[in-house]
Design a protein around this motif. Structure first.
Motif, short mmCIF file in Angstrom:
data_model
loop_
_atom_site.label_atom_id
_atom_site.label_comp_id
_atom_site.label_asym_id
_atom_site.label_seq_id
_atom_site.Cartn_x
_atom_site.Cartn_y
_atom_site.Cartn_z
N ILE A 78 0.37 9.94 -14.34
CA ILE A 78 -0.36 8.67 -14.25
C ILE A 78 0.30 7.61 -15.13
O ILE A 78 0.41 6.44 -14.75
N ALA A 79 0.79 8.03 -16.32
CA ALA A 79 1.44 7.09 -17.24
C ALA A 79 2.72 6.51 -16.64
O ALA A 79 3.13 5.40 -16.99
N LEU A 80 3.36 7.25 -15.73
CA LEU A 80 4.56 6.75 -15.08
C LEU A 80 4.22 5.97 -13.82
O LEU A 80 4.78 4.88 -13.59
N ALA A 81 3.31 6.48 -13.01
CA ALA A 81 3.02 5.87 -11.71
C ALA A 81 2.27 4.56 -11.84
O ALA A 81 2.56 3.60 -11.11
N MET A 122 0.83 -1.20 0.00
CA MET A 122 0.00 0.00 0.00
C MET A 122 0.87 1.26 0.00
O MET A 122 0.63 2.21 -0.77
N PHE A 123 1.90 1.27 0.86
CA PHE A 123 2.77 2.44 0.94
C PHE A 123 3.59 2.58 -0.34
O PHE A 123 3.86 3.70 -0.80
N SER A 124 4.00 1.46 -0.93
CA SER A 124 4.81 1.50 -2.14
C SER A 124 4.01 2.01 -3.33
O SER A 124 4.51 2.81 -4.13
N VAL A 125 2.76 1.56 -3.46
CA VAL A 125 1.91 2.03 -4.56
C VAL A 125 1.65 3.53 -4.41
O VAL A 125 1.71 4.30 -5.38
N PHE A 126 1.38 3.95 -3.17
CA PHE A 126 1.20 5.38 -2.93
C PHE A 126 2.48 6.14 -3.27
O PHE A 126 2.44 7.22 -3.86
N GLY A 127 3.64 5.55 -2.90
CA GLY A 127 4.92 6.18 -3.22
C GLY A 127 5.17 6.28 -4.71
O GLY A 127 5.79 7.24 -5.18
N CYS A 128 4.66 5.30 -5.48
CA CYS A 128 4.81 5.36 -6.93
C CYS A 128 4.10 6.58 -7.51
O CYS A 128 4.62 7.27 -8.39
N GLY A 153 5.73 9.74 -9.24
CA GLY A 153 5.32 10.16 -10.57
C GLY A 153 4.95 11.63 -10.62
O GLY A 153 5.23 12.33 -11.59
N ALA A 154 4.30 12.12 -9.54
CA ALA A 154 3.91 13.53 -9.50
C ALA A 154 5.12 14.45 -9.38
O ALA A 154 5.15 15.55 -9.94
N ILE A 155 6.15 14.00 -8.63
CA ILE A 155 7.32 14.84 -8.40
C ILE A 155 8.31 14.75 -9.54
O ILE A 155 8.91 15.75 -9.96
N ALA A 156 8.47 13.54 -10.08
CA ALA A 156 9.59 13.30 -11.00
C ALA A 156 9.30 13.70 -12.44
O ALA A 156 10.23 14.05 -13.17
N THR A 157 8.04 13.65 -12.88
CA THR A 157 7.77 13.96 -14.29
C THR A 157 8.09 15.42 -14.58
O THR A 157 7.47 16.31 -14.00
#
Length: 282
Positions: free
Chosen positions: A244-247, A221-227, A231-235
């Protein structure tokens, strides 16, 4: 002959240290190993970049496809939207050609520098673990290229979403600086490519006994949230579509890696139980 002999002695001096039987290396040997792997990777990228320079024009057409495709969508949304492609400096065309060649060379040389990365990891593994590490290259290359492809094909939608915020009927022209665009494209493609290596890394550390499938399940759960946070920070394009396409693929691949790790753990447990039974029989 003296130049050739000197180059040969230099190359011999740059060779990595021979691996030890127990997989241990001193800090100095690690640095020597890293130096050699970086040099080989750099030489490969330079060679492929020089070869790519001979095909600069068709490669540039490939580089510009996300922008051209985004403009098609934008024209359907607003037929009067104004765009302009510019090179801002005198050295802009040369720097563009150089960057395009290096980007193409970096992607073309990925089997070599991924292999060097694998070779750098191998000395730290015990002999019985190296058989698992050999699968790294076969799985890492297609996953990396698949990630790069996803980043490339989602970029037009991201550009279109961002430029749709342009106010209509105000005479605003959107100027595309080619060098900035290439930098953005490179960051996005490499980010997707590296992110798609997540399942390979997880399975590798599981095979090395560092983490179990059960532990991955507890952290799911924490890992999916971290993804999605990643994705929001890194793109670099900051649009929600690219995020969304990355996460989403990262989250799916995390779950897939968890399933594989759980199967590996069951296989290990069966082997351990079978060996224990043999010991009891003896």
């Amino acid at each position: 002959m003296s130049v050739f002999s000197g180059a040969r002695r230099l190359w011999v001096a740059l060779q990595p240290p021979p691996p030890s039987a127990d997989g241990t290396m001193s800090l100095y040997d690690h640095l020597r190993e890293l130096r050699y792997r970086v040099i080989v990777s750099a030489i490969a990228v330079v060679i492929t970049s020089v070869l790519a320079a001979f095909f600069y024009r068709p490669i540039l057409n490939v580089v510009m496809w996300p922008w051209d495709s985004a403009l098609v969508d934008l024209k359907q949304w607003n037929s009067d939207i104004a765009t302009q492609v510019v090179n801002r400096d005198i050295s802009g065309p040369f720097m563009l050609a150089l960057k395009v060649s290096v980007v193409a060379g970096l992607l073309a040389a990925c089997p070599i520098w991924l292999f060097q990365l694998w070779q750098f990891i191998v000395p730290a593994l015990l002999e019985k673990e190296k058989k698992y590490a050999r699968n790294f290259l076969l799985s890492a290359i297609p996953l990396f290229l698949a990630g790069c492809a996803v980043g490339y094909f989602v970029m037009p939608k991201g550009i279109s979403v961002m430029l749709q915020f342009t106010p209509a009927d105000l005479g605003i022209t959107n100027q595309l600086d080619l060098n900035s665009f290439l930098q953005l494209e490179l960051l996005l493609i490499l980010l997707f490519g590296v992110s798609f290596l997540l399942p390979v890394v997880l399975v590798m550390v599981n095979l090395a006994g560092v983490v179990t499938g059960e532990q991955l399940g507890k952290a799911r759960m924490f890992s999916v949230f971290g993804c999605f946070v990643f994705g929001a920070i890194a793109t670099p394009s900051t649009d929600p579509f690219s995020m969304i396409a990355l996460a989403l693929p990262m989250a799916i691949m995390y779950v897939a890696a968890e399933v594989i790790c759980r199967r590996n753990d069951k296989r290990k447990a069966k082997k351990l139980a079978a060996s224990s039974d043999l010991v009891l029989i003896d």
